[in-house]
Design an enzyme around this catalytic site. Structure first.
Site, PDB file in Angstrom:
ATOM      1  N   TYR A 174       0.852  -1.182   0.000  1.00  0.00           N
ATOM      2  CA  TYR A 174       0.000   0.000   0.000  1.00  0.00           C
ATOM      3  C   TYR A 174       0.892   1.237   0.000  1.00  0.00           C
ATOM      4  CZ  TYR A 174      -3.420   3.497   1.546  1.00  0.00           C
ATOM      5  OH  TYR A 174      -4.237   4.611   1.637  1.00  0.00           O
ATOM      6  N   ASP A 191       9.263   2.642   0.196  1.00  0.00           N
ATOM      7  CA  ASP A 191       8.195   3.306   0.949  1.00  0.00           C
ATOM      8  C   ASP A 191       8.319   2.837   2.390  1.00  0.00           C
ATOM      9  OD1 ASP A 191       5.964   4.256   2.146  1.00  0.00           O
ATOM     10  OD2 ASP A 191       4.559   3.652   0.563  1.00  0.00           O
ATOM     11  N   LYS A 220       3.888   8.618   9.246  1.00  0.00           N
ATOM     12  CA  LYS A 220       3.591   7.971  10.531  1.00  0.00           C
ATOM     13  C   LYS A 220       4.570   8.397  11.646  1.00  0.00           C
ATOM     14  CE  LYS A 220       0.534   4.775   8.365  1.00  0.00           C
ATOM     15  NZ  LYS A 220       0.618   4.091   7.093  1.00  0.00           N
TER      16      LYS A 220
HETATM   17  C1  LIG Z   1       0.105   4.673   5.682  1.00  0.00           C
HETATM   18  C2  LIG Z   1       0.916   4.434   4.478  1.00  0.00           C
HETATM   19  C3  LIG Z   1       0.921   5.311   3.378  1.00  0.00           C
HETATM   20  C4  LIG Z   1      -0.021   6.478   3.295  1.00  0.00           C
HETATM   21  O1  LIG Z   1       0.231   7.427   4.284  1.00  0.00           O
HETATM   22  P1  LIG Z   1      -0.963   8.443   4.672  1.00  0.00           P
HETATM   23  O2  LIG Z   1      -0.302   9.342   5.673  1.00  0.00           O
HETATM   24  O3  LIG Z   1      -2.061   7.613   5.232  1.00  0.00           O
HETATM   25  O4  LIG Z   1      -1.333   9.153   3.432  1.00  0.00           O
HETATM   26  C5  LIG Z   1       1.807   5.082   2.354  1.00  0.00           C
HETATM   27  N1  LIG Z   1       2.645   4.033   2.379  1.00  0.00           N
HETATM   28  C6  LIG Z   1       2.661   3.163   3.393  1.00  0.00           C
HETATM   29  C7  LIG Z   1       3.635   2.042   3.386  1.00  0.00           C
HETATM   30  C8  LIG Z   1       1.785   3.312   4.468  1.00  0.00           C
HETATM   31  O5  LIG Z   1       1.783   2.419   5.457  1.00  0.00           O
END
Ligand SMILES: *Cc1c(COP(=O)(O)O)cnc(C)c1O
Length: 425
Positions: free
Chosen positions: A142, A237, A265
């Site tokens: 994701y 990511d 995060k």
């Molecule tokens: C949570 C998440 C996102 C998106 O971040 P948001 O702050 O919710 O837009 C992108 N990549 C990864 C791996 C994530 O866990």
């Protein structure tokens, strides 16, 4: 009717599905949204006065627990000096210096407001830097909700994907290639076919949004080698793993250094922050120095920046990671003898699935390998745990998060409640 149910009924009148992010509706666990009122340390309390040990922790940002006193104090002081300046200010400077001084593959960093924004910018930058269009992603990873990342594998061989959301144009889907995790052969074929069209591959190096799917070193190394051979970029990511597995995230632990990395995060200390970092010559392509546009009215908001700064300073000497690792192994050990429960854990991330892994090494590394029972039986499991004062992630695909505020006693309570789940005994 509980107060939560009452609020939810009202919310559904004024908000799609009654929530501002879908998983909060608790549909995946057969419930309705829980309205929470307050949280402190490892616990969270709902508007009906029920307290829970929280293992969702706002989906990852709160590595120091809810309302960490040092973060709260710094935030109070920052608010007194103005909530938004719309100018350069020094908290973001100090946060950028802390990160670039500590992480060798991040020469330069740009702060944004979410992980999604960081990914959007990383993709635009990779396309500008390479002059190519296609982005490779992996099924089961994701990357936020930007159009080009809401794509799943198409039918047949790895290659162009299909939109995973209404409203995503087919033309955009066609520029995202999708491959399977843990499939070296498929990856090789995809590069043979499309390698020279690829601007970049983006991957969660430890996928943590579809359960927890640790990849083998061989798979990640093949990806890095193929990208290098085809002059394409590697984007890690690390929105979940950055500053959580180690200060330098998965890249630090594995020794694999991406060209670009996205954070979110943990980096915001509980406030809305994302970031894009990487090699200087790539980052210098961003406006105002370079031709790649990116901006944000509330980017590097001082309140969020100071929260992130305090949160990261508390992680910098590494002792928090040793503490978290110990506690997480304590949890994994406490559940290890249960034949009907699959526990996958890396650092302070864990995933529990009812059932057994039907894989040679007993580890689930791809979405296809997740036992069906883990999905089917999760609602009952979640509701059982909730009834025992434990708030798990409200979906079978979300990972659980530990914080330094979780004590061995909290973890023992989790283990006891798990053992009381009738189907497990
Ligand atoms: C949570 C998440 C996102 C998106 O971040 P948001 O702050 O919710 O837009 C992108 N990549 C990864 C791996 C994530 O866990």
């Amino acid at each position: 009717m509980s107060r939560s149910e009452e609020y939810f009924a009202r919310a559904r009148n004024v908000t799609p599905g009654g929530v501002h992010s879908p998983v909060r509706a608790l549909r995946a666990v057969g419930g309705t949204a829980l309205f929470m009122e307050s949280a402190s340390g490892a616990t969270i309390r709902d508007v009906d006065g029920n307290g829970y040990i929280d293992y969702c922790m706002s989906f990852g940002p709160l590595i120091h627990g809810h309302s960490d006193p040092e973060i709260i104090e710094a935030v109070h002081a920052a608010i007194d000096r103005g909530t938004s300046l719309g100018t350069a200010e020094q908290y973001s400077l100090e946060l950028a210096e802390l990160i670039t001084d500590s992480i060798a593959w991040v020469d330069s960093i740009r702060f944004v407001n979410s992980g999604t924004e960081a990914v959007m910018t990383a993709i635009r930058l990779a396309r500008a830097a390479t002059g190519r269009v296609k982005i490779l992603k992996f099924d089961g990873c994701y990357h936020g909700h930007t159009d080009s990342m809401l794509i799943r594998a198409g039918s047949g061989l790895a290659g162009p994907g299909q939109a995973d959301s209404a409203g995503v144009p087919a033309g955009i889907a066609a520029d995202t290639l999708v491959a399977k995790l843990d499939d070296l052969h498929g990856l090789e074929q995809l590069f043979d076919r499309h390698g020279d069209e690829i601007a970049a591959a983006i991957i969660e190096p430890l996928p943590a949004n579809y359960g927890l799917l640790p990849q083998t070193g061989a798979f990640l190394q093949m990806l890095a080698d193929q990208l290098q051979r085809h002059d394409a970029l590697l984007i890690f990511d690390e929105v979940i793993t950055g500053f959580r597995l180690a200060f330098g995230g998965f890249a630090e632990i594995s020794g694999m250094h991406p060209d670009l990395v996205t954070y979110g995060k943990v980096i915001g200390g509980g406030f809305p922050v994302g970031a894009l970092g990487g090699r200087r010559e790539l980052m210098d392509l961003l406006a105002p120095d370079g031709p790649v546009y990116q901006a944000g009215t509330l980017s590097a908001n001082p309140v969020a920046m100071v929260a992130g700064l305090v949160a990261l300073r508390k992680l910098h000497d590494g002792s928090a990671y040793r503490e978290l690792d110990e506690r997480a192994s304590h949890l994994a050990n406490a559940l290890a003898d249960l034949d009907d429960l699959l526990v996958q854990q890396r650092g302070s991330l864990f995933w529990m699935g009812l059932g057994q892994a039907d894989t040679p090494d007993g580890i689930v590394r791809s979405p296809e390998a997740i036992p069906e029972s883990a999905v089917k039986r999760y609602s009952a499991f979640f509701q059982h745990m909730l009834g025992n004062g434990i708030y798990l992630p409200p979906s079978p695909f979300e990972v659980g998060f530990l914080s330094t505020a979780h004590t061995d006693q909290h973890l023992d309570e989790l283990a006891v409640a798990v053992r009381q789940f009738p189907a497990i005994q």
